[in-house]
Write a protein that holds these residues in place. Structure first.
Motif, PDB file in Angstrom:
ATOM      1  N   VAL A  60      -8.171 -42.999  29.778  1.00  0.00           N
ATOM      2  CA  VAL A  60      -8.074 -41.539  29.622  1.00  0.00           C
ATOM      3  C   VAL A  60      -8.205 -40.851  30.983  1.00  0.00           C
ATOM      4  CG1 VAL A  60      -9.097 -39.509  28.506  1.00  0.00           C
ATOM      5  CG2 VAL A  60      -8.823 -41.627  27.222  1.00  0.00           C
ATOM      6  N   PHE A  61      -8.987 -41.412  31.894  1.00  0.00           N
ATOM      7  CA  PHE A  61      -9.092 -40.881  33.256  1.00  0.00           C
ATOM      8  C   PHE A  61      -7.717 -40.854  33.920  1.00  0.00           C
ATOM      9  CE2 PHE A  61      -9.363 -41.585  37.796  1.00  0.00           C
ATOM     10  CZ  PHE A  61     -10.346 -40.710  38.229  1.00  0.00           C
ATOM     11  N   ILE A  62      -6.995 -41.952  33.824  1.00  0.00           N
ATOM     12  CA  ILE A  62      -5.654 -42.033  34.423  1.00  0.00           C
ATOM     13  C   ILE A  62      -4.703 -41.071  33.708  1.00  0.00           C
ATOM     14  CG2 ILE A  62      -3.669 -43.567  34.775  1.00  0.00           C
ATOM     15  CD1 ILE A  62      -5.846 -45.846  35.074  1.00  0.00           C
ATOM     16  N   THR A  63      -4.826 -40.975  32.393  1.00  0.00           N
ATOM     17  CA  THR A  63      -4.009 -40.027  31.622  1.00  0.00           C
ATOM     18  C   THR A  63      -4.291 -38.595  32.072  1.00  0.00           C
ATOM     19  OG1 THR A  63      -3.995 -41.527  29.731  1.00  0.00           O
ATOM     20  CG2 THR A  63      -3.450 -39.214  29.292  1.00  0.00           C
ATOM     21  N   TYR A  64      -5.560 -38.280  32.280  1.00  0.00           N
ATOM     22  CA  TYR A  64      -5.930 -36.939  32.731  1.00  0.00           C
ATOM     23  C   TYR A  64      -5.326 -36.647  34.108  1.00  0.00           C
ATOM     24  CZ  TYR A  64      -8.654 -32.961  34.348  1.00  0.00           C
ATOM     25  OH  TYR A  64      -9.014 -31.750  34.851  1.00  0.00           O
ATOM     26  N   ALA A  65      -5.434 -37.606  35.027  1.00  0.00           N
ATOM     27  CA  ALA A  65      -4.877 -37.408  36.365  1.00  0.00           C
ATOM     28  C   ALA A  65      -3.373 -37.140  36.292  1.00  0.00           C
ATOM     29  CB  ALA A  65      -5.166 -38.627  37.246  1.00  0.00           C
ATOM     30  N   ALA A  66      -2.668 -37.911  35.475  1.00  0.00           N
ATOM     31  CA  ALA A  66      -1.218 -37.699  35.312  1.00  0.00           C
ATOM     32  C   ALA A  66      -0.931 -36.340  34.676  1.00  0.00           C
ATOM     33  CB  ALA A  66      -0.616 -38.827  34.471  1.00  0.00           C
ATOM     34  N   THR A  67      -1.773 -35.946  33.746  1.00  0.00           N
ATOM     35  CA  THR A  67      -1.620 -34.651  33.082  1.00  0.00           C
ATOM     36  C   THR A  67      -1.816 -33.514  34.077  1.00  0.00           C
ATOM     37  OG1 THR A  67      -2.345 -35.565  30.976  1.00  0.00           O
ATOM     38  CG2 THR A  67      -2.513 -33.174  31.226  1.00  0.00           C
ATOM     39  N   VAL A  68      -2.836 -33.620  34.917  1.00  0.00           N
ATOM     40  CA  VAL A  68      -3.078 -32.590  35.941  1.00  0.00           C
ATOM     41  C   VAL A  68      -1.850 -32.452  36.843  1.00  0.00           C
ATOM     42  CG1 VAL A  68      -4.427 -32.017  38.007  1.00  0.00           C
ATOM     43  CG2 VAL A  68      -5.592 -32.810  35.955  1.00  0.00           C
ATOM     44  N   ILE A  69      -1.269 -33.571  37.225  1.00  0.00           N
ATOM     45  CA  ILE A  69      -0.103 -33.534  38.116  1.00  0.00           C
ATOM     46  C   ILE A  69       1.081 -32.842  37.436  1.00  0.00           C
ATOM     47  CG2 ILE A  69       1.611 -34.977  39.282  1.00  0.00           C
ATOM     48  CD1 ILE A  69      -0.798 -36.966  39.766  1.00  0.00           C
ATOM     49  N   ILE A  70       1.382 -33.237  36.203  1.00  0.00           N
ATOM     50  CA  ILE A  70       2.529 -32.634  35.502  1.00  0.00           C
ATOM     51  C   ILE A  70       2.294 -31.152  35.221  1.00  0.00           C
ATOM     52  CG2 ILE A  70       3.794 -32.599  33.310  1.00  0.00           C
ATOM     53  CD1 ILE A  70       3.697 -35.631  33.349  1.00  0.00           C
ATOM     54  N   VAL A  71       1.136 -30.835  34.654  1.00  0.00           N
ATOM     55  CA  VAL A  71       0.847 -29.432  34.336  1.00  0.00           C
ATOM     56  C   VAL A  71       0.722 -28.617  35.626  1.00  0.00           C
ATOM     57  CG1 VAL A  71      -0.864 -27.862  33.317  1.00  0.00           C
ATOM     58  CG2 VAL A  71      -0.172 -29.933  32.086  1.00  0.00           C
ATOM     59  N   GLY A  72       0.095 -29.194  36.637  1.00  0.00           N
ATOM     60  CA  GLY A  72      -0.058 -28.487  37.909  1.00  0.00           C
ATOM     61  C   GLY A  72       1.277 -28.119  38.534  1.00  0.00           C
ATOM     62  N   ASN A  74       4.140 -27.873  36.912  1.00  0.00           N
ATOM     63  CA  ASN A  74       4.791 -26.926  36.009  1.00  0.00           C
ATOM     64  C   ASN A  74       4.235 -25.512  36.201  1.00  0.00           C
ATOM     65  OD1 ASN A  74       6.610 -26.618  33.495  1.00  0.00           O
ATOM     66  ND2 ASN A  74       4.729 -25.551  32.954  1.00  0.00           N
ATOM     67  N   GLN A  75       2.936 -25.419  36.407  1.00  0.00           N
ATOM     68  CA  GLN A  75       2.291 -24.116  36.526  1.00  0.00           C
ATOM     69  C   GLN A  75       2.271 -23.611  37.978  1.00  0.00           C
ATOM     70  OE1 GLN A  75       2.614 -24.053  33.157  1.00  0.00           O
ATOM     71  NE2 GLN A  75       1.021 -22.513  33.349  1.00  0.00           N
ATOM     72  N   ARG A  76       2.893 -24.361  38.875  1.00  0.00           N
ATOM     73  CA  ARG A  76       2.983 -24.001  40.289  1.00  0.00           C
ATOM     74  C   ARG A  76       1.614 -23.894  40.964  1.00  0.00           C
ATOM     75  NH1 ARG A  76       8.362 -22.846  41.143  1.00  0.00           N
ATOM     76  NH2 ARG A  76       9.470 -21.752  39.503  1.00  0.00           N
ATOM     77  N   TRP A  77       0.731 -24.840  40.634  1.00  0.00           N
ATOM     78  CA  TRP A  77      -0.549 -24.906  41.328  1.00  0.00           C
ATOM     79  C   TRP A  77      -0.304 -25.451  42.723  1.00  0.00           C
ATOM     80  CZ3 TRP A  77      -3.975 -27.896  37.268  1.00  0.00           C
ATOM     81  CH2 TRP A  77      -4.130 -27.112  36.122  1.00  0.00           C
ATOM     82  N   SER A  78      -1.171 -25.099  43.633  1.00  0.00           N
ATOM     83  CA  SER A  78      -1.088 -25.656  44.988  1.00  0.00           C
ATOM     84  C   SER A  78      -1.517 -27.129  44.940  1.00  0.00           C
ATOM     85  CB  SER A  78      -2.015 -24.880  45.927  1.00  0.00           C
ATOM     86  OG  SER A  78      -3.372 -25.083  45.552  1.00  0.00           O
ATOM     87  N   ILE A  79      -1.128 -27.876  45.955  1.00  0.00           N
ATOM     88  CA  ILE A  79      -1.510 -29.288  46.039  1.00  0.00           C
ATOM     89  C   ILE A  79      -3.045 -29.427  46.079  1.00  0.00           C
ATOM     90  CG2 ILE A  79      -1.373 -31.410  47.425  1.00  0.00           C
ATOM     91  CD1 ILE A  79       1.236 -30.727  45.917  1.00  0.00           C
ATOM     92  N   PRO A  80      -3.771 -28.598  46.856  1.00  0.00           N
ATOM     93  CA  PRO A  80      -5.231 -28.707  46.824  1.00  0.00           C
ATOM     94  C   PRO A  80      -5.823 -28.440  45.435  1.00  0.00           C
ATOM     95  CG  PRO A  80      -4.564 -27.511  48.786  1.00  0.00           C
ATOM     96  CD  PRO A  80      -3.326 -27.686  47.937  1.00  0.00           C
ATOM     97  N   LEU A  81      -5.242 -27.521  44.682  1.00  0.00           N
ATOM     98  CA  LEU A  81      -5.737 -27.246  43.338  1.00  0.00           C
ATOM     99  C   LEU A  81      -5.448 -28.424  42.399  1.00  0.00           C
ATOM    100  CD1 LEU A  81      -7.186 -25.275  41.495  1.00  0.00           C
ATOM    101  CD2 LEU A  81      -4.974 -24.199  41.011  1.00  0.00           C
ATOM    102  N   ILE A  82      -4.286 -29.036  42.536  1.00  0.00           N
ATOM    103  CA  ILE A  82      -3.975 -30.233  41.744  1.00  0.00           C
ATOM    104  C   ILE A  82      -4.962 -31.341  42.102  1.00  0.00           C
ATOM    105  CG2 ILE A  82      -2.274 -32.072  41.388  1.00  0.00           C
ATOM    106  CD1 ILE A  82      -0.088 -29.887  41.697  1.00  0.00           C
ATOM    107  N   ALA A  83      -5.215 -31.527  43.397  1.00  0.00           N
ATOM    108  CA  ALA A  83      -6.170 -32.549  43.836  1.00  0.00           C
ATOM    109  C   ALA A  83      -7.566 -32.265  43.269  1.00  0.00           C
ATOM    110  CB  ALA A  83      -6.211 -32.623  45.352  1.00  0.00           C
ATOM    111  N   LEU A  84      -7.988 -31.000  43.301  1.00  0.00           N
ATOM    112  CA  LEU A  84      -9.283 -30.629  42.727  1.00  0.00           C
ATOM    113  C   LEU A  84      -9.320 -30.959  41.244  1.00  0.00           C
ATOM    114  CD1 LEU A  84     -12.078 -29.288  42.894  1.00  0.00           C
ATOM    115  CD2 LEU A  84     -10.930 -27.093  42.452  1.00  0.00           C
ATOM    116  N   GLY A  85      -8.227 -30.669  40.537  1.00  0.00           N
ATOM    117  CA  GLY A  85      -8.167 -30.995  39.115  1.00  0.00           C
ATOM    118  C   GLY A  85      -8.360 -32.473  38.859  1.00  0.00           C
ATOM    119  N   VAL A  86      -7.725 -33.306  39.670  1.00  0.00           N
ATOM    120  CA  VAL A  86      -7.877 -34.760  39.516  1.00  0.00           C
ATOM    121  C   VAL A  86      -9.317 -35.167  39.823  1.00  0.00           C
ATOM    122  CG1 VAL A  86      -7.169 -37.017  40.405  1.00  0.00           C
ATOM    123  CG2 VAL A  86      -5.441 -35.260  39.952  1.00  0.00           C
ATOM    124  N   VAL A  87      -9.900 -34.600  40.872  1.00  0.00           N
ATOM    125  CA  VAL A  87     -11.262 -34.949  41.274  1.00  0.00           C
ATOM    126  C   VAL A  87     -12.284 -34.568  40.198  1.00  0.00           C
ATOM    127  CG1 VAL A  87     -13.093 -34.395  42.960  1.00  0.00           C
ATOM    128  CG2 VAL A  87     -10.793 -34.959  43.736  1.00  0.00           C
TER     129      VAL A  87
END
Length: 165
Positions: A60-72, A74-87
């Motif tokens: 589920v951790f890996i699924t969450y990381a992939a989800t953050v990347i796809i949603v991030g 799609n929602q035009r998050w910055s790369i640092p915000l996507i990285a924060l989401g994964v962290v």
């Protein structure tokens, strides 16, 4: 729409929320397994509890990381915000406050971006690739699952964090 038909609409917000909550729940499973192993049930039963909780949590951790990347993206998050989401998945239960914060800030609003707009960012290869996959949801789901499973099995081959003691 007839009374017998139902439509389930998965939005970026609902997809993200479900996976963020699942990630937090699997933290509970892992922590319970660790408590069984080191506090309550030493030996084989405790080891099994950690293996089960850890395996589910890892997937589920890996699924969450992939989800953050796809949603991030799609929602035009910055790369640092996507990285924060994964962290946030590294810290127990941190995916929940991150989800709430993104929702409150409107960062999960809107639908999947399946059509190009006048926004110059829509011309980038990541946006074009994302739109291409979003236009083929079954293929996207298959690729998503295959990627998560591949990363999961690669992680299993490497071994658990901290080694297998």
């Amino acid at each position: 729409m007839s009374a017998t038909s139902t439509t389930t609409r998965v939005t970026p917000r609902s997809f993200f929320r479900v996976v963020a909550i699942a990630e937090a729940i699997t933290w509970t499973m892992l922590i319970a397994g660790l408590l069984m192993k080191y506090v309550f049930t030493m030996g084989a039963t405790g080891d099994l509890a950690v293996r089960i909780g850890g395996t589910i949590h890892g997937f589920v951790f890996i699924t969450y990381a992939a989800t953050v990347i796809i949603v991030g993206f799609n929602q035009r998050w910055s790369i640092p915000l996507i990285a924060l989401g994964v962290v946030t998945a590294v810290v127990p239960y941190a995916t929940i406050p991150f989800d709430i914060a993104m929702d409150r800030r409107g960062r999960l609003e809107g639908d999947w971006r399946t059509e190009a707009t006048d926004d110059p960012r829509d011309k980038g290869w990541i946006d074009r690739l994302l739109r291409w996959f979003l236009a083929r949801p079954i293929l996207l789901v298959v690729v998503f699952i295959v990627a998560v499973v591949a990363v999961f099995f690669a992680a299993l081959a490497i071994g658990p964090p901290g080694g297998d003691h």
